[in-house]
Design a protein around this motif. Structure first.
Motif, PDB file in Angstrom:
ATOM      1  N   TRP A 108      40.265  36.990  56.015  1.00  0.00           N
ATOM      2  CA  TRP A 108      41.660  37.437  55.988  1.00  0.00           C
ATOM      3  C   TRP A 108      42.545  36.418  55.261  1.00  0.00           C
ATOM      4  O   TRP A 108      43.401  36.790  54.461  1.00  0.00           O
ATOM      5  CB  TRP A 108      42.165  37.666  57.402  1.00  0.00           C
ATOM      6  N   MET A 109      42.338  35.139  55.523  1.00  0.00           N
ATOM      7  CA  MET A 109      43.144  34.104  54.861  1.00  0.00           C
ATOM      8  C   MET A 109      42.839  34.037  53.367  1.00  0.00           C
ATOM      9  O   MET A 109      43.728  33.761  52.565  1.00  0.00           O
ATOM     10  CB  MET A 109      42.942  32.747  55.525  1.00  0.00           C
ATOM     11  N   ARG A 110      41.598  34.299  52.982  1.00  0.00           N
ATOM     12  CA  ARG A 110      41.275  34.359  51.551  1.00  0.00           C
ATOM     13  C   ARG A 110      42.032  35.502  50.892  1.00  0.00           C
ATOM     14  O   ARG A 110      42.562  35.349  49.783  1.00  0.00           O
ATOM     15  CB  ARG A 110      39.773  34.575  51.339  1.00  0.00           C
TER      16      ARG A 110
ATOM     17  N   TYR B  32      46.276  37.338  47.411  1.00  0.00           N
ATOM     18  CA  TYR B  32      47.491  38.153  47.295  1.00  0.00           C
ATOM     19  C   TYR B  32      48.625  37.313  46.695  1.00  0.00           C
ATOM     20  O   TYR B  32      49.314  37.753  45.778  1.00  0.00           O
ATOM     21  CB  TYR B  32      47.874  38.687  48.674  1.00  0.00           C
ATOM     22  N   ALA B  33      48.790  36.093  47.196  1.00  0.00           N
ATOM     23  CA  ALA B  33      49.812  35.197  46.645  1.00  0.00           C
ATOM     24  C   ALA B  33      49.478  34.820  45.201  1.00  0.00           C
ATOM     25  O   ALA B  33      50.358  34.810  44.333  1.00  0.00           O
ATOM     26  CB  ALA B  33      49.932  33.951  47.509  1.00  0.00           C
TER      27      ALA B  33
ATOM     28  N   SER C  22      47.882  36.523  43.044  1.00  0.00           N
ATOM     29  CA  SER C  22      48.091  37.653  42.132  1.00  0.00           C
ATOM     30  C   SER C  22      49.543  37.750  41.667  1.00  0.00           C
ATOM     31  O   SER C  22      49.809  38.242  40.575  1.00  0.00           O
ATOM     32  CB  SER C  22      47.658  38.959  42.789  1.00  0.00           C
ATOM     33  N   ALA C  23      50.482  37.274  42.477  1.00  0.00           N
ATOM     34  CA  ALA C  23      51.885  37.249  42.063  1.00  0.00           C
ATOM     35  C   ALA C  23      52.158  36.076  41.124  1.00  0.00           C
ATOM     36  O   ALA C  23      52.966  36.176  40.210  1.00  0.00           O
ATOM     37  CB  ALA C  23      52.798  37.168  43.277  1.00  0.00           C
ATOM     38  N   LEU C  24      51.461  34.978  41.348  1.00  0.00           N
ATOM     39  CA  LEU C  24      51.660  33.785  40.526  1.00  0.00           C
ATOM     40  C   LEU C  24      50.970  33.887  39.167  1.00  0.00           C
ATOM     41  O   LEU C  24      51.429  33.295  38.184  1.00  0.00           O
ATOM     42  CB  LEU C  24      51.156  32.549  41.266  1.00  0.00           C
ATOM     43  N   VAL C  25      49.857  34.600  39.122  1.00  0.00           N
ATOM     44  CA  VAL C  25      49.077  34.735  37.889  1.00  0.00           C
ATOM     45  C   VAL C  25      48.841  36.226  37.630  1.00  0.00           C
ATOM     46  O   VAL C  25      47.746  36.750  37.866  1.00  0.00           O
ATOM     47  CB  VAL C  25      47.730  33.980  37.996  1.00  0.00           C
ATOM     48  N   PRO C  26      49.862  36.933  37.160  1.00  0.00           N
ATOM     49  CA  PRO C  26      49.735  38.388  36.992  1.00  0.00           C
ATOM     50  C   PRO C  26      48.810  38.818  35.856  1.00  0.00           C
ATOM     51  O   PRO C  26      48.551  40.010  35.708  1.00  0.00           O
ATOM     52  CB  PRO C  26      51.181  38.830  36.722  1.00  0.00           C
TER      53      PRO C  26
ATOM     54  N   ARG D 215      38.048  46.912  55.196  1.00  0.00           N
ATOM     55  CA  ARG D 215      38.541  47.490  53.935  1.00  0.00           C
ATOM     56  C   ARG D 215      39.774  48.373  54.104  1.00  0.00           C
ATOM     57  O   ARG D 215      40.717  48.257  53.330  1.00  0.00           O
ATOM     58  CB  ARG D 215      37.424  48.260  53.239  1.00  0.00           C
ATOM     59  N   ARG D 216      39.766  49.246  55.088  1.00  0.00           N
ATOM     60  CA  ARG D 216      40.910  50.150  55.247  1.00  0.00           C
ATOM     61  C   ARG D 216      42.192  49.375  55.547  1.00  0.00           C
ATOM     62  O   ARG D 216      43.241  49.622  54.948  1.00  0.00           O
ATOM     63  CB  ARG D 216      40.608  51.154  56.358  1.00  0.00           C
ATOM     64  N   LEU D 217      42.116  48.417  56.457  1.00  0.00           N
ATOM     65  CA  LEU D 217      43.276  47.594  56.790  1.00  0.00           C
ATOM     66  C   LEU D 217      43.705  46.745  55.595  1.00  0.00           C
ATOM     67  O   LEU D 217      44.898  46.598  55.311  1.00  0.00           O
ATOM     68  CB  LEU D 217      42.970  46.705  57.994  1.00  0.00           C
ATOM     69  N   ALA D 218      42.739  46.199  54.878  1.00  0.00           N
ATOM     70  CA  ALA D 218      43.048  45.365  53.707  1.00  0.00           C
ATOM     71  C   ALA D 218      43.719  46.184  52.607  1.00  0.00           C
ATOM     72  O   ALA D 218      44.659  45.709  51.969  1.00  0.00           O
ATOM     73  CB  ALA D 218      41.773  44.713  53.179  1.00  0.00           C
ATOM     74  N   ARG D 219      43.262  47.398  52.385  1.00  0.00           N
ATOM     75  CA  ARG D 219      43.879  48.249  51.365  1.00  0.00           C
ATOM     76  C   ARG D 219      45.315  48.579  51.743  1.00  0.00           C
ATOM     77  O   ARG D 219      46.195  48.618  50.888  1.00  0.00           O
ATOM     78  CB  ARG D 219      43.065  49.527  51.174  1.00  0.00           C
ATOM     79  N   PHE D 220      45.554  48.818  53.028  1.00  0.00           N
ATOM     80  CA  PHE D 220      46.907  49.110  53.497  1.00  0.00           C
ATOM     81  C   PHE D 220      47.813  47.886  53.344  1.00  0.00           C
ATOM     82  O   PHE D 220      48.951  47.983  52.907  1.00  0.00           O
ATOM     83  CB  PHE D 220      46.871  49.561  54.961  1.00  0.00           C
ATOM     84  N   THR D 221      47.293  46.717  53.693  1.00  0.00           N
ATOM     85  CA  THR D 221      48.093  45.493  53.703  1.00  0.00           C
ATOM     86  C   THR D 221      48.265  44.879  52.317  1.00  0.00           C
ATOM     87  O   THR D 221      49.373  44.466  51.956  1.00  0.00           O
ATOM     88  CB  THR D 221      47.437  44.452  54.639  1.00  0.00           C
ATOM     89  N   PHE D 222      47.199  44.795  51.551  1.00  0.00           N
ATOM     90  CA  PHE D 222      47.219  44.072  50.279  1.00  0.00           C
ATOM     91  C   PHE D 222      47.039  44.963  49.051  1.00  0.00           C
ATOM     92  O   PHE D 222      46.977  44.471  47.929  1.00  0.00           O
ATOM     93  CB  PHE D 222      46.117  43.011  50.266  1.00  0.00           C
TER      94      PHE D 222
END
Length: 78
Positions: free
Chosen positions: A21-23, A28-29, A31-35, A48-55
């Motif tokens: 989860w921390m990875r 996620y962070a 991906s914003a810094l290096v688009p 996977r389902r939770l990760a797709r919803f969250t990230f």
């Protein structure tokens, strides 16, 4: 014409649930810094389902069959 993003495939399916989860949070962070990179992650099926919803707005959570043979592998060993 939109700029083509380079795809980065990372197998992050090993490790504890908190580690994985921390990875995802760090990717996620990043991906914003290096688009310029389109980040694809392989994680355990139960997350996977939770990760797709969250990230899912910045990360691509892949299924095993959609994941290429050549990729980076992220483990607890570094």
């Amino acid at each position: 014409m939109p700029k083509v993003r380079e795809k980065l495939f990372v197998d992050s399916s090993t490790g504890g649930n908190g580690d994985i989860w921390m990875r995802m949070a760090s990717f996620y962070a990043a991906s914003a810094l290096v688009p310029e990179y389109e980040i694809h992650l392989l994680i355990p099926p139960f997350l996977r389902r939770l990760a797709r919803f969250t990230f899912g707005d910045r990360l691509f959570i892949a299924d095993q069959e959609d994941f290429p043979g050549q990729h980076l592998k992220y483990t607890t060993l570094g």
